[in-house]
Design a protein around this motif. Structure first.
Motif, mmCIF file in Angstrom:
data_model
loop_
_atom_site.group_PDB
_atom_site.id
_atom_site.type_symbol
_atom_site.label_atom_id
_atom_site.label_comp_id
_atom_site.label_asym_id
_atom_site.label_seq_id
_atom_site.Cartn_x
_atom_site.Cartn_y
_atom_site.Cartn_z
ATOM 1 N N PHE A 226 43.296 -7.356 -5.875
ATOM 2 C CA PHE A 226 43.345 -8.805 -5.675
ATOM 3 C C PHE A 226 44.579 -9.118 -4.847
ATOM 4 O O PHE A 226 45.678 -8.678 -5.172
ATOM 5 C CB PHE A 226 43.447 -9.505 -7.040
ATOM 6 N N LEU A 227 44.396 -9.872 -3.780
ATOM 7 C CA LEU A 227 45.535 -10.113 -2.894
ATOM 8 C C LEU A 227 46.255 -11.433 -3.161
ATOM 9 O O LEU A 227 47.259 -11.726 -2.528
ATOM 10 C CB LEU A 227 45.097 -10.043 -1.417
ATOM 11 N N GLY A 228 45.736 -12.219 -4.090
ATOM 12 C CA GLY A 228 46.461 -13.435 -4.442
ATOM 13 C C GLY A 228 47.781 -13.047 -5.104
ATOM 14 O O GLY A 228 47.849 -12.037 -5.796
ATOM 15 N N VAL A 229 48.802 -13.857 -4.878
ATOM 16 C CA VAL A 229 50.106 -13.484 -5.441
ATOM 17 C C VAL A 229 50.244 -14.079 -6.838
ATOM 18 O O VAL A 229 50.647 -15.222 -7.010
ATOM 19 C CB VAL A 229 51.253 -13.935 -4.509
ATOM 20 N N ARG A 230 49.859 -13.272 -7.808
ATOM 21 C CA ARG A 230 50.047 -13.638 -9.222
ATOM 22 C C ARG A 230 50.085 -12.343 -10.020
ATOM 23 O O ARG A 230 49.735 -11.277 -9.507
ATOM 24 C CB ARG A 230 48.914 -14.542 -9.727
ATOM 25 N N ALA A 231 50.540 -12.453 -11.265
ATOM 26 C CA ALA A 231 50.624 -11.254 -12.105
ATOM 27 C C ALA A 231 49.234 -10.639 -12.266
ATOM 28 O O ALA A 231 48.254 -11.349 -12.505
ATOM 29 C CB ALA A 231 51.202 -11.629 -13.458
ATOM 30 N N ALA A 232 49.174 -9.320 -12.146
ATOM 31 C CA ALA A 232 47.881 -8.634 -12.206
ATOM 32 C C ALA A 232 47.294 -8.687 -13.615
ATOM 33 O O ALA A 232 48.011 -8.776 -14.608
ATOM 34 C CB ALA A 232 48.048 -7.193 -11.759
ATOM 35 N N GLU A 233 45.991 -8.596 -13.675
ATOM 36 C CA GLU A 233 45.254 -8.599 -14.949
ATOM 37 C C GLU A 233 44.881 -7.184 -15.360
ATOM 38 O O GLU A 233 44.190 -6.981 -16.353
ATOM 39 C CB GLU A 233 43.962 -9.418 -14.792
ATOM 40 N N LYS A 234 45.312 -6.217 -14.529
ATOM 41 C CA LYS A 234 45.028 -4.808 -14.836
ATOM 42 C C LYS A 234 46.279 -4.003 -14.528
ATOM 43 O O LYS A 234 46.983 -4.286 -13.543
ATOM 44 C CB LYS A 234 43.904 -4.283 -13.939
ATOM 45 N N ALA A 235 46.545 -3.024 -15.371
ATOM 46 C CA ALA A 235 47.724 -2.186 -15.122
ATOM 47 C C ALA A 235 47.456 -0.792 -15.663
ATOM 48 O O ALA A 235 46.462 -0.546 -16.374
ATOM 49 C CB ALA A 235 48.955 -2.790 -15.802
ATOM 50 N N ARG A 236 48.346 0.108 -15.305
ATOM 51 C CA ARG A 236 48.210 1.482 -15.768
ATOM 52 C C ARG A 236 49.600 2.031 -16.050
ATOM 53 O O ARG A 236 50.539 1.777 -15.275
ATOM 54 C CB ARG A 236 47.535 2.287 -14.658
ATOM 55 N N PHE A 237 49.725 2.736 -17.148
ATOM 56 C CA PHE A 237 50.987 3.375 -17.521
ATOM 57 C C PHE A 237 50.793 4.877 -17.391
ATOM 58 O O PHE A 237 49.789 5.414 -17.883
ATOM 59 C CB PHE A 237 51.338 2.995 -18.964
ATOM 60 N N LEU A 238 51.697 5.523 -16.706
ATOM 61 C CA LEU A 238 51.587 6.976 -16.531
ATOM 62 C C LEU A 238 52.905 7.638 -16.890
ATOM 63 O O LEU A 238 53.963 7.003 -16.821
ATOM 64 C CB LEU A 238 51.239 7.323 -15.075
ATOM 65 N N VAL A 239 52.830 8.887 -17.271
ATOM 66 C CA VAL A 239 54.049 9.687 -17.460
ATOM 67 C C VAL A 239 53.849 11.004 -16.730
ATOM 68 O O VAL A 239 52.833 11.684 -16.944
ATOM 69 C CB VAL A 239 54.354 9.983 -18.944
#
Ligand code: PLP
Ligand code: COI
Length: 367
Positions: free
Chosen positions: A149-162
């Motif tokens: 999504f290219l709108g500038v707002r906090a994303a609704e999807k994320a990923r945590f990696l190690v």
């Protein structure tokens, strides 16, 4: 509690791994596995897995690629002489990740899930935890926004990696004093900015001045506040301490622009345990220059997970050398605090504050 699934990697052979562990440098070699946990507004944290280390695919419109919504941590696993494998204050990193997440409008990760992710990765790749002195397994937990999504707002999807990387000293040359470069015109943080968060953008802002530093024979940049260009914040990737001739220490107070380093915090405690005074307050380049010249400031060092404690031999700038400790670096207190902290981490010195967190017990059982 979320269950982790396990997708085994094709591991390097023992011989290949041993060869990679001889002189790993910093951040160049990676272990066989990584951890991934996904997040979405609707589902929360889900799909936790230990999986083969390798490229991750994402949509070219993923917001992290455009707006830099990314945070990370740095933490190490150490092998003790008795075979235990431990990490250091992981709950502090978990808490700090969440402070960074709050500032970058990313989701909070439950602290126990952060610690569990570290444990899962270290256990599956335990053979990668170096046995050599001054080496450890550097873990890099990080979180990215991966909504397309290219709108500038906090994303609704994320990923945590190690991911994990066997590491020797951060600076080539081992525990030798480094020179650092005072950046005046270029800043990494400012009032209300993201200086106190561990987000990729702060490091992006430090790359150009770091290149200038390196061109001038310096290993790191020292950042000051932008208004006076005199009040010291921190280095590009480390906190700073000065030592006075009465044995007291000075370190810049947490002012909203600098990272609340876990090494910094631990050293403050260890120094206080010795009955030393630690002043967390405003520190200026002028004070450092004058103190070094008149003998009241006798040592200085940088500290952080990657850097451990690295003595600073000189501070330089466009205007010339500001501080030069010459043969007086590394200082005695710098080295003795270094020995105490690394002794706790590597299991050769008592751990009075219970900072060490066991991950693998010597008999092979998981803690
Ligand atoms: N300051 C910055 C900008 C850093 O990147 C780091 C490294 O993580 C530190 C300070 C030291 O923090 P810690 O001791 O928690 O590693
Ligand atoms: C760390 O010490 O973990 C950092 O993130 C700093 C960086 C210089 C690698």
């Amino acid at each position: 509690m979320i269950e982790f699934s396990y997708q085994p990697a094709t591991r390097l052979s023992d011989a290949e791994r041993e060869a990679a562990l001889v002189d790993p440098g910093f951040g160049k070699v990676f272990t066989d596995h990584m951890v991934s946990i996904s997040w979405s507004r609707e589902e929360g944290w889900h799909d936790a897995k230990v999986m083969p280390y390798g490229p991750i695919s994402m949509d070219p419109a993923a917001s992290v690629l455009h707006y830099g919504q990314e945070i990370f941590e740095g933490i190490k696993a150490y092998r003790h002489p008795n075979g235990d494998i431990v990490t250091f204050r992981p709950e502090a990193n978990a808490r700090r990740l969440n402070e960074s997440a709050a500032r970058l409008a990313l989701p909070e990760l439950p602290e126990e899930l952060f610690v569990r992710a570290i444990e899962e990765l270290v256990r599956v790749d335990e053979q990668w935890v170096p046995k050599n002195e001054d080496q450890s397994l550097y873990l890099r937990p990080f979180m990215i926004s991966d909504e397309s999504f290219l709108g500038v707002r906090a994303a609704e999807k994320a990923r945590f990696l190690v991911i994990a990387s066997p590491a020797g000293p951060y600076f080539t040359g081992g525990v030798k004093p480094v020179s650092i470069w005072l950046s005046t015109d270029l800043a990494r943080a400012g009032r209300g900015g993201t200086g106190a968060a561990k987000c990729g953008g702060n490091y992006a802002a430090s790359l150009l001045p770091t290149r200038v530093a390196q061109q001038n024979g310096c290993a790191q940049v020292l950042f000051t506040d932008t208004a006076t260009e005199d009040q010291i914040d921190e280095l590009g990737g480390m906190n700073l301490f000065l030592v006075r001739n009465d044995g007291s220490l000075i370190t810049p107070a947490l002012n909203g622009n600098i990272l609340d380093g876990i090494t910094r915090r631990s050293l403050i405690q260890l120094a206080k345990d010795r009955g030393l005074t630690v002043d967390e307050r405003e520190v200026t380049v002028s004070e450092w220059r004058e103190g070094a010249a008149n003998g009241t400031i006798t040592e200085s060092f940088a500290c952080g997970t990657a850097a451990v404690i690295t003595p600073i031999g000189a501070l330089k700038s466009e205007a010339g050398t500001i501080v030069d400790f010459g043969d007086a670096a590394p200082g005695a207190l710098t080295m003795s605090l270094r020995e105490e902290l690394t002794g706790i981490q590597f299991g050769t010195v008592a751990d009075p504050h219970n900072w060490v967190h066991q991950i693998v017990a010597a008999n092979g059982a998981t803690a």
